[in-house]
Design a protein around this motif. Sequence first.
Motif, PDB file in Angstrom:
ATOM      1  N   LYS A 187      -6.297   3.884  -4.318  1.00  0.00           N
ATOM      2  CA  LYS A 187      -6.711   4.758  -3.419  1.00  0.00           C
ATOM      3  C   LYS A 187      -5.367   5.489  -3.100  1.00  0.00           C
ATOM      4  O   LYS A 187      -4.322   5.013  -2.542  1.00  0.00           O
ATOM      5  N   ASN A 200      -2.573  -3.150  -4.208  1.00  0.00           N
ATOM      6  CA  ASN A 200      -4.085  -3.575  -4.921  1.00  0.00           C
ATOM      7  C   ASN A 200      -5.162  -2.530  -4.638  1.00  0.00           C
ATOM      8  O   ASN A 200      -6.384  -2.792  -5.214  1.00  0.00           O
ATOM      9  N   SER A 201      -4.953  -1.427  -4.362  1.00  0.00           N
ATOM     10  CA  SER A 201      -5.706  -0.223  -4.632  1.00  0.00           C
ATOM     11  C   SER A 201      -5.262   0.896  -5.043  1.00  0.00           C
ATOM     12  O   SER A 201      -4.065   1.282  -4.463  1.00  0.00           O
ATOM     13  N   ILE A 242      -3.841  -3.654  -9.204  1.00  0.00           N
ATOM     14  CA  ILE A 242      -5.000  -2.801  -9.040  1.00  0.00           C
ATOM     15  C   ILE A 242      -6.169  -3.461  -9.947  1.00  0.00           C
ATOM     16  O   ILE A 242      -5.779  -3.205 -11.292  1.00  0.00           O
ATOM     17  N   SER A 255       0.957  -1.311  -0.016  1.00  0.00           N
ATOM     18  CA  SER A 255      -0.112  -0.225  -0.050  1.00  0.00           C
ATOM     19  C   SER A 255       0.754   1.283   0.039  1.00  0.00           C
ATOM     20  O   SER A 255       1.852   1.165   0.563  1.00  0.00           O
ATOM     21  N   ASP A 315     -11.312   6.651  -4.888  1.00  0.00           N
ATOM     22  CA  ASP A 315      -9.830   6.823  -5.078  1.00  0.00           C
ATOM     23  C   ASP A 315      -9.022   7.796  -5.520  1.00  0.00           C
ATOM     24  O   ASP A 315      -7.866   7.960  -5.254  1.00  0.00           O
ATOM     25  N   SER A 357     -12.036   3.732  -8.283  1.00  0.00           N
ATOM     26  CA  SER A 357     -13.485   4.287  -7.821  1.00  0.00           C
ATOM     27  C   SER A 357     -13.460   5.865  -7.618  1.00  0.00           C
ATOM     28  O   SER A 357     -12.110   6.402  -7.758  1.00  0.00           O
ATOM     29  N   ASN A 409      -9.788  -2.368  -9.514  1.00  0.00           N
ATOM     30  CA  ASN A 409     -10.879  -1.416  -9.457  1.00  0.00           C
ATOM     31  C   ASN A 409     -10.490   0.001  -9.138  1.00  0.00           C
ATOM     32  O   ASN A 409      -9.739   0.161  -8.315  1.00  0.00           O
TER      33      ASN A 409
END
Length: 860
Positions: free
Chosen positions: A186, A183-184, A207, A160, A214, A211, A209
């Motif tokens: 954001k 994996n994000s 990654i 992260s 993010d 949104s 998705n």
Amino acid sequence: MMSATRLAGTLIPAMAFLSCLRPESWDPYVQATVLSAEDTAVSKSVKPCNWVAPNITYQCVELKFYEIVGNISTSVKTLDLSFNALRCLGNHSFSSFPELQVLDLSRCEIEMIADDAYQGLNHLSTLILTGNPIRSLGVGAFSGLSSLQTLVAVEINLASLEVLPLGHLKTLKELNVAHNLINSFKLPEYFSNLTNLEHLDLSNNNIQNISHRDTQVLRQMPAFKVALDLSLNPLDFIEPGAFEKIELRELTLRSNFNSSDIMKTCIQGLAGLRINRLVLGEFKNERIIPNLDKSALKGLCNLTTEEFRIAYFDDFPEDDLGFLDCLANVSTISLVNLRLRRLGAPPKDFKWQNLKLTRCYLKHFPILELAFLKEFVFTNNKGISLFTDIDLPLLEFLDLSRNDLSFKGCCHHNDFGTTRLKHLDLSFNDVITMSTNFVGLEQLEYLDFQNSKLKQASAFSVFLSLKNLLYLDISHTNTRVAFRGIFKGLVSLQVLKMAGNTFEDDFLPNIFTDLTNLTFLDLSDCQLEQVSQEAFGSLPKLQLLNMSHNNLFSLDILSYKHLPLQILDHSFNHIVAAKSQELQYLPSSLVSLNLTQNEFACVCEHMGFLQWVQDHRNLLAGAEQMMCAKPFEMQGMSVLSFRNATCQMSKTIISVSVLSVLVVSVVAVLVYKFYFHLMLLVGCKKYGRGECTYDAFVIYSSQDEDWVRNELVKNLEEGVPPFQLCLHYRDFIPGVAIAANIIQEGFHKSRKVIVVVSHHFIQSRWCIFEYEIAQTWQFLSSHAGIIFIVLQKLEKSLLRQQVELYRLLSRNTYLEWEDSVLGRHIFWRRLRKALLDGKSWSPEGTEDAESSHHEATTPI
């Protein structure tokens, strides 16, 4: 009681720290012993670092360091410690290197970075941590890096962005966290503090998705400044509006989608995005979508971009450019490695200013009539063989390189439908026939034909109208320069490259008369054997000259005497040496002279040049690679290491030796030339006081022998008084060399010499030889005398063939044979009188000898 979270936060760093310690460090006594050994014997146990630039750049790659030791200067600015086993970075690990600007810690097995590990590195701009299995990162791990601009944290097991304590790095411009476990998408809040961030690389993570929440931080960052790379992330979904009102400099999405449908959904999710450059596609070795549906790109209508690039799609839709209708107002379109096969003409009203087609496998040259296009790049499309005209009225930049195209006629403004062209690249194509001299293309500043086959380039002044051209490359174009006006008109040219061509007679004349602004000239690999001293006389601004890979045997320094050269390359020629007296004429502006790969003769004859090489090694590029080629026993030896004791011989000894050889040679030549004269001299001393056997030695041509026998011998030997003559046919001793007989029997034993002069005499080599010896004999013997008898009238032109004989007959009295009663009487009376001179004889019974009348004929 301590909570589980706080306990874990305490234990994990502690465990990481313990794992960094080597077993021997657990015992204080052992630790002290080991450190002492390392401190006192570091030169034995640790290899020193290699310095690239002393005190500036050090390479300590794969030296098995466990801590930072070695011969590193405290003033180092670039330090490479990659592939060592540092494991842990404690507080102030690099405080000894306050000037450090670049630090590479790739794959150093680093598991923990403590707080203030980089404290004191106020000048560090680049930090590379690639490939380290970091498990613990202190909150203040990057504190003190007040100038950091680039942080490379590739493959560090990062899960992260939240754990990276970067919020205080306001100078950071590039953050590369590719190939991790993120994996994000954001982005942490601290990103809003990174106001100088220009490039964020999140490629090759996990990654899936994206949104709306993010991307909140992106809306707070400066407009059109950040370039975002999300390639090789397995994107499944981008929420509609996720990029609404976001302004990016660049977004890269390559090899992200498993199907055309997912690609279509995600592109639609980019609606509202404003961007300078959008890159879509796949990588050469990462092909995912087997068949691209052109509808996948329809979502491009909902975003705003200035430049669009799409790359590496197989089986691209075979139709016109309808799939780019949404990009009619884009300024730049790049299509790279798409299997288009055919390309329809885009509408004229498209606002495209730049179009790039690279490796698109087209079968036919595209038909283009774009009213706004200024730059067209069409390269590496091997399926097309013939260029067809285009109509691009505003075109300024045209790159048609590496297509194997043929041009039946070049170059005219009608070929390209423009008169504004400034850049034209036709390199690496097939046959280009020069039929016009760039009519209507007078604005050209850059022209490249390299590795294409030019025809008729040297037949006329091809470039006559290109008054503004600055750059010309005709290297390796099969051009044979015979026409000296080939570069006529290029008055502004600054760079000329013509390597790999040939010249008539392998001779370089002055063909650069108009190139008064030229600064760069490449004549390498042109098979040149000789250069005219006037070849560069009209290039007052030339700074770089490449004459490498030719067949030159000399440096021709006088050709460069008045040039402001800075770089001169004469490598890969056949230069044996340079004249030391000419080396002083090298341009004073020269900073680099390359003479490597020549055929230097390391002999004393060229000691002046060899010494000059050693004295000017700083001027010579690759001086250490200058090798001896001759003599055989010194092949492969460096010219710089040439030493020969014989070359130190005293100049006096050399001079004496040369003088001795010269004297001996002269004496030998003189002895050889005057051998018979010397024999005569010796004989004169030997016989000088004795009585002579003969009254006269007769020199005559064998073709006049009848007159000698019937007239001369009969009248003198049978007359009163009788005279004894020496005649070669009768008196020479058999078995003795003719020349020896002439000297010993003829001259040494005779009082006088009778020379019978005739046409035959003058043309006889033996007669002339005897006559020359007679002259020497007369000079050496005080009683000797030469009586000349001229048998017949001689033409002056014939007599002048023997200059000395002509002069003697002109200055002295001689007898002339006249076949008449009175003439005979006078002739024999005068001849007997001349022979009686010096002869002891009683005058009884003589004819009237009292007459002493002295008669002479008129000189010839």
